[in-house]
Structures are given as structure tokens and as C-alpha cells.
Design a protein around this motif. Structure first.
Motif, PDB file in Angstrom:
ATOM      1  N   MET A 216     -78.502 -34.721  65.489  1.00 46.01           N
ATOM      2  CA  MET A 216     -79.274 -35.955  65.541  1.00 46.01           C
ATOM      3  C   MET A 216     -78.867 -36.914  64.437  1.00 46.01           C
ATOM      4  O   MET A 216     -78.784 -38.107  64.621  1.00 46.01           O
ATOM      5  CB  MET A 216     -80.767 -35.631  65.452  1.00 46.01           C
ATOM      6  N   ALA A 217     -78.597 -36.367  63.234  1.00 40.23           N
ATOM      7  CA  ALA A 217     -78.199 -37.222  62.108  1.00 40.23           C
ATOM      8  C   ALA A 217     -77.229 -36.465  61.227  1.00 40.23           C
ATOM      9  O   ALA A 217     -77.355 -35.254  61.046  1.00 40.23           O
ATOM     10  CB  ALA A 217     -79.430 -37.640  61.295  1.00 40.23           C
ATOM     11  N   PHE A 218     -76.245 -37.179  60.671  1.00 35.19           N
ATOM     12  CA  PHE A 218     -75.362 -36.558  59.693  1.00 35.19           C
ATOM     13  C   PHE A 218     -74.938 -37.589  58.660  1.00 35.19           C
ATOM     14  O   PHE A 218     -75.011 -38.796  58.891  1.00 35.19           O
ATOM     15  CB  PHE A 218     -74.146 -35.907  60.365  1.00 35.19           C
ATOM     16  N   GLU A 219     -74.515 -37.074  57.514  1.00 32.57           N
ATOM     17  CA  GLU A 219     -74.063 -37.929  56.412  1.00 32.57           C
ATOM     18  C   GLU A 219     -72.937 -37.221  55.688  1.00 32.57           C
ATOM     19  O   GLU A 219     -72.981 -36.007  55.481  1.00 32.57           O
ATOM     20  CB  GLU A 219     -75.216 -38.210  55.448  1.00 32.57           C
ATOM     21  N   ILE A 220     -71.919 -37.963  55.299  1.00 37.31           N
ATOM     22  CA  ILE A 220     -70.794 -37.456  54.527  1.00 37.31           C
ATOM     23  C   ILE A 220     -70.705 -38.284  53.250  1.00 37.31           C
ATOM     24  O   ILE A 220     -70.801 -39.513  53.280  1.00 37.31           O
ATOM     25  CB  ILE A 220     -69.479 -37.565  55.322  1.00 37.31           C
ATOM     26  N   GLY A 221     -70.553 -37.627  52.118  1.00 40.79           N
ATOM     27  CA  GLY A 221     -70.475 -38.358  50.864  1.00 40.79           C
ATOM     28  C   GLY A 221     -70.028 -37.473  49.726  1.00 40.79           C
ATOM     29  O   GLY A 221     -69.571 -36.343  49.930  1.00 40.79           O
ATOM     30  N   THR A 222     -70.169 -37.968  48.513  1.00 41.40           N
ATOM     31  CA  THR A 222     -69.834 -37.214  47.307  1.00 41.40           C
ATOM     32  C   THR A 222     -70.945 -37.398  46.283  1.00 41.40           C
ATOM     33  O   THR A 222     -71.273 -38.534  45.911  1.00 41.40           O
ATOM     34  CB  THR A 222     -68.500 -37.674  46.709  1.00 41.40           C
ATOM     35  N   ALA A 223     -71.543 -36.284  45.867  1.00 45.30           N
ATOM     36  CA  ALA A 223     -72.576 -36.304  44.831  1.00 45.30           C
ATOM     37  C   ALA A 223     -71.921 -36.158  43.466  1.00 45.30           C
ATOM     38  O   ALA A 223     -70.813 -35.617  43.337  1.00 45.30           O
ATOM     39  CB  ALA A 223     -73.577 -35.177  45.068  1.00 45.30           C
ATOM     40  N   SER A 224     -72.599 -36.614  42.427  1.00 38.48           N
ATOM     41  CA  SER A 224     -72.030 -36.532  41.084  1.00 38.48           C
ATOM     42  C   SER A 224     -72.140 -35.135  40.490  1.00 38.48           C
ATOM     43  O   SER A 224     -71.340 -34.759  39.632  1.00 38.48           O
ATOM     44  CB  SER A 224     -72.710 -37.543  40.155  1.00 38.48           C
ATOM     45  N   ASP A 225     -73.133 -34.338  40.966  1.00 37.89           N
ATOM     46  CA  ASP A 225     -73.297 -32.956  40.510  1.00 37.89           C
ATOM     47  C   ASP A 225     -74.328 -32.268  41.396  1.00 37.89           C
ATOM     48  O   ASP A 225     -74.803 -32.849  42.384  1.00 37.89           O
ATOM     49  CB  ASP A 225     -73.697 -32.882  39.030  1.00 37.89           C
ATOM     50  N   TYR A 226     -74.710 -31.045  41.032  1.00 34.99           N
ATOM     51  CA  TYR A 226     -75.595 -30.254  41.889  1.00 34.99           C
ATOM     52  C   TYR A 226     -77.006 -30.829  41.952  1.00 34.99           C
ATOM     53  O   TYR A 226     -77.695 -30.685  42.970  1.00 34.99           O
ATOM     54  CB  TYR A 226     -75.612 -28.802  41.422  1.00 34.99           C
ATOM     55  N   ARG A 227     -77.454 -31.505  40.892  1.00 35.06           N
ATOM     56  CA  ARG A 227     -78.779 -32.126  40.916  1.00 35.06           C
ATOM     57  C   ARG A 227     -78.766 -33.401  41.756  1.00 35.06           C
ATOM     58  O   ARG A 227     -79.699 -33.653  42.543  1.00 35.06           O
ATOM     59  CB  ARG A 227     -79.250 -32.418  39.492  1.00 35.06           C
ATOM     60  N   ASP A 228     -77.715 -34.180  41.624  1.00 38.93           N
ATOM     61  CA  ASP A 228     -77.585 -35.380  42.451  1.00 38.93           C
ATOM     62  C   ASP A 228     -77.450 -35.016  43.927  1.00 38.93           C
ATOM     63  O   ASP A 228     -77.916 -35.750  44.807  1.00 38.93           O
ATOM     64  CB  ASP A 228     -76.375 -36.196  41.992  1.00 38.93           C
ATOM     65  N   LEU A 229     -76.835 -33.856  44.212  1.00 37.72           N
ATOM     66  CA  LEU A 229     -76.730 -33.404  45.602  1.00 37.72           C
ATOM     67  C   LEU A 229     -78.124 -33.225  46.208  1.00 37.72           C
ATOM     68  O   LEU A 229     -78.357 -33.607  47.365  1.00 37.72           O
ATOM     69  CB  LEU A 229     -75.954 -32.089  45.663  1.00 37.72           C
ATOM     70  N   LEU A 230     -79.065 -32.674  45.440  1.00 38.48           N
ATOM     71  CA  LEU A 230     -80.420 -32.513  45.953  1.00 38.48           C
ATOM     72  C   LEU A 230     -81.113 -33.867  46.096  1.00 38.48           C
ATOM     73  O   LEU A 230     -81.861 -34.087  47.054  1.00 38.48           O
ATOM     74  CB  LEU A 230     -81.232 -31.590  45.048  1.00 38.48           C
TER      75      LEU A 230
END
Length: 310
Positions: free
Chosen positions: A1-15
Motif C-alpha cells: 500500500m505504501a513504501f519509502e526509500i531513503g537514508t537515515a543519519s543513524d539508528y535513532r533517526d531511522l526510528l
């Protein structure tokens, strides 16, 4: 239904990014399938997110959670993953109603840039994260049961890439460090693995395809995940025209040599041959891209699966 592709700065930013995606993505909102935040706390060390998913028709209540923690001295940065049957504001993350006890499925991440893929609908969410040259995964929400809602009302699957029982670091090489689609453990009778399903009785059930005894062996035990437990996957390859067959991933249980329980399959996740294939390839089927993912660090032909990007 929905997807997103990207790059987080670290594991906390990923959340942080997952929190935004699962609650505000336009496709989820348009379908009234965005997830509701029940708890969102942050401090200098930890972030904790507890969510309630609405199902596809907005009538279900599916409770899942993620919690970060780290040990900078040991160089591990984690997401703990858990599932619940309700929410109690007085309880911590590990003692919510119906929570997994003992060791939890988890993702081993790091404290620098993380390419990621998020996929979700109102029933479940899947996360794929790339850490150096290995891949970490999470599954939160319902699988697709081979039963009616009356027979199996709460088929909650919490999956990760390892458990807290064995190691922490993303570079760990161990049968315990395997994706939920083809899970393993260091012992043959692990009560908790990276693939935990709340069964029809309400008990948490662990699934396991591999174990360690001087070498990583297939473990055709009580609860395998098919087809990863099958011993001839290295013989499968692409079709003569170059297309790939995607095989559903099924959770099952052996009660005896002639009595098998088929719980259901993991939505949007498929086994795929690794012949002439590689992680992050896209396989288009029916106009929909499927992301090829390798099982942590493994690159043999039997260690790949595909995630539907919709």
C-alpha cells in the motif's frame, strides 16, 4: 500500500523516519490505514515507539513496538521489537499485555548513515536497512493466516534479524543472525528466535531453520519457515526467459510425520533464487517492483528473498 526509500543519519533517526512514515504517508492516510501512536518517548539514550495498526478496514487493533538502545563501548546500536495484545500506560515496553517474554527479535544497526526501505499497509510493516554490506530486517504486524478471523483472530508476527540471546553487533556471523524469513539460532531448541508468531492459542511460537554445531546446519525441527528449510534451494534458478519465480514464505509446524499445521504466509515477502541475482536488484511483476534482499551477509544462491514495494 505504501513504501519509502531513503537514508537515515543513524539508528535513532531511522526510528524517527519510520514514525513519520507509518503515521503520515499519503497512501496510508488516503486508505485510512495510517498507524496510531500510542507511546512515543525520547531521551538521551533511548527512543520508544508503540503503535496501533487499524487493519485494512479500520476495524482491527494490532499493537507493535520498537525501542532503541546502544552500547557505544561495545559498538552496538539496536532496535528491540515486540508485539502486544493491548496497551497499559503504567507498563514499560517489555511488560505490555501479551508481550514476548525473554529475548526479543531485534535489528542490529549502527550510529552512522543507513539506507532503508519501508513498506506498510494497515496490517503490517516491513523494514529493510543496509548496514555496511549487510542487511537488517524487521516485520511488525499480522501475517496472512490460512484460517478465518474467527479461527485465528490475532496472527501477530514479530520478526527481526537476531535475538538478544546471541550477540549484538551487525557484523556477527552466527546462525542466530538471520532474517525472519529464514531464521536460525545457536541452539536446536531455542524458545525465542528472530521469528516469533502469536499462535491460535495465544502463545508465542518460535520458528527456526538453522542451528550451529561447528557449522551452520539446516534444522528441520518442529517449526520451520518454508521454503528456506528445503535442502535443494541451491538447485533453483531463474526461468529460461530470465524471469524469476517468487515463492510465498510459509510458517508451518510439524506435529508428527503425517500431521502438519500451516499457519499462513508472510505478506509481500517471497523467496527468490540468487542465481545471476544480487541484493537491491528490482524484479518487476505485474507492474510492481520487488526488492531483492540478501539474508544479512549471506550471498549464496539460496539466501535471497524479495520484498514487494507497495
Amino acid at each position: 500500500m505504501a513504501f519509502e526509500i531513503g537514508t537515515a543519519s543513524d539508528y535513532r533517526d531511522l526510528l524517527d523516519r519510520f514514525h513519520t512514515f507509518i503515521t503520515t504517508h499519503a497512501d496510508l492516510v488516503a486508505a485510512n490505514q495510517q498507524w496510531q501512536v500510542i507511546r512515543w518517548t525520547t531521551d538521551a539514550q533511548n527512543k520508544e515507539l508503540i503503535l496501533k495498526a487499524p487493519g485494512l478496514a479500520g476495524a482491527e487493533e494490532i499493537y507493535c513496538g520498537m525501542r532503541t538502545y546502544e552500547s557505544a563501548s561495545s559498538a552496538y546500536y539496536m532496535w528491540d521489537l515486540n508485539g502486544f495484545i493491548g496497551y497499559n500506560a503504567a507498563n514499560d515496553f517489555y511488560t505490555q499485555p501479551g508481550a514476548i517474554s525473554s529475548w526479543l527479535p531485534m535489528m542490529s544497526l549502527w550510529n552512522t548513515a543507513i539506507p532503508y526501505w519501508f513498506v506498510a499497509n494497515g496490517r503490517r510493516a516491513v523494514v529493510v536497512a543496509k548496514i555496511s554490506t549487510v542487511y537488517q530486517t524487521a516485520h511488525l504486524g499480522f501475517m496472512l493466516p490460512y484460517a478465518t478471523p474467527g479461527q485465528y483472530p490475532y496472527p501477530l508476527l514479530i520478526g527481526g534479524s537476531m535475538t538478544g540471546q546471541r550477540g549484538r553487533n551487525y557484523s556477527l556471523i552466527s546462525p542466530n543472525h538471520r532474517h525472519f524469513v529464514d531464521p536460525g539460532e545457536d541452539s536446536q531448541n531455542a524458545a525465542n528466535t528472530a521469528c516469533m508468531l502469536r499462535g491460535p492459542s495465544g502463545a508465542w511460537l518460535s520458528f527456526q531453520n538453522r542451528y550451529y554445531s561447528g557449522y551452520e546446519y539446516r534444522y528441520d525441527g518442529r517449526r520451520p519457515v518454508w521454503p528456506g528449510v528445503y535442502s535443494r534451494l541451491d538447485s533453483l534458478r531463474e526461468s529460461p526467459d530470465g524471469t524469476y519465480v517468487l515463492t510465498p514464505i510459509v510458517l508451518l509446524q510439524y506435529n508428527s510425520s503425517s500431521d502438519h499445521d500451516l499457519f499462513g504466509e508472510i505478506e509481500g515477502c517471497f523467496h527468490v533464487s540468487g542465481f545471476n541475482n544480487a541484493a537491491e536488484n528490482l524484479i518487476n511483476i505485474g507492474g510492481v517492483d520487488h526488492l531483492v534482499v540478501q539474508n544479512v551477509h549471506r550471498t549464496t544462491v539460496e539466501d535471497y528473498w524479495a520484498l514487494r514495494l507497495e
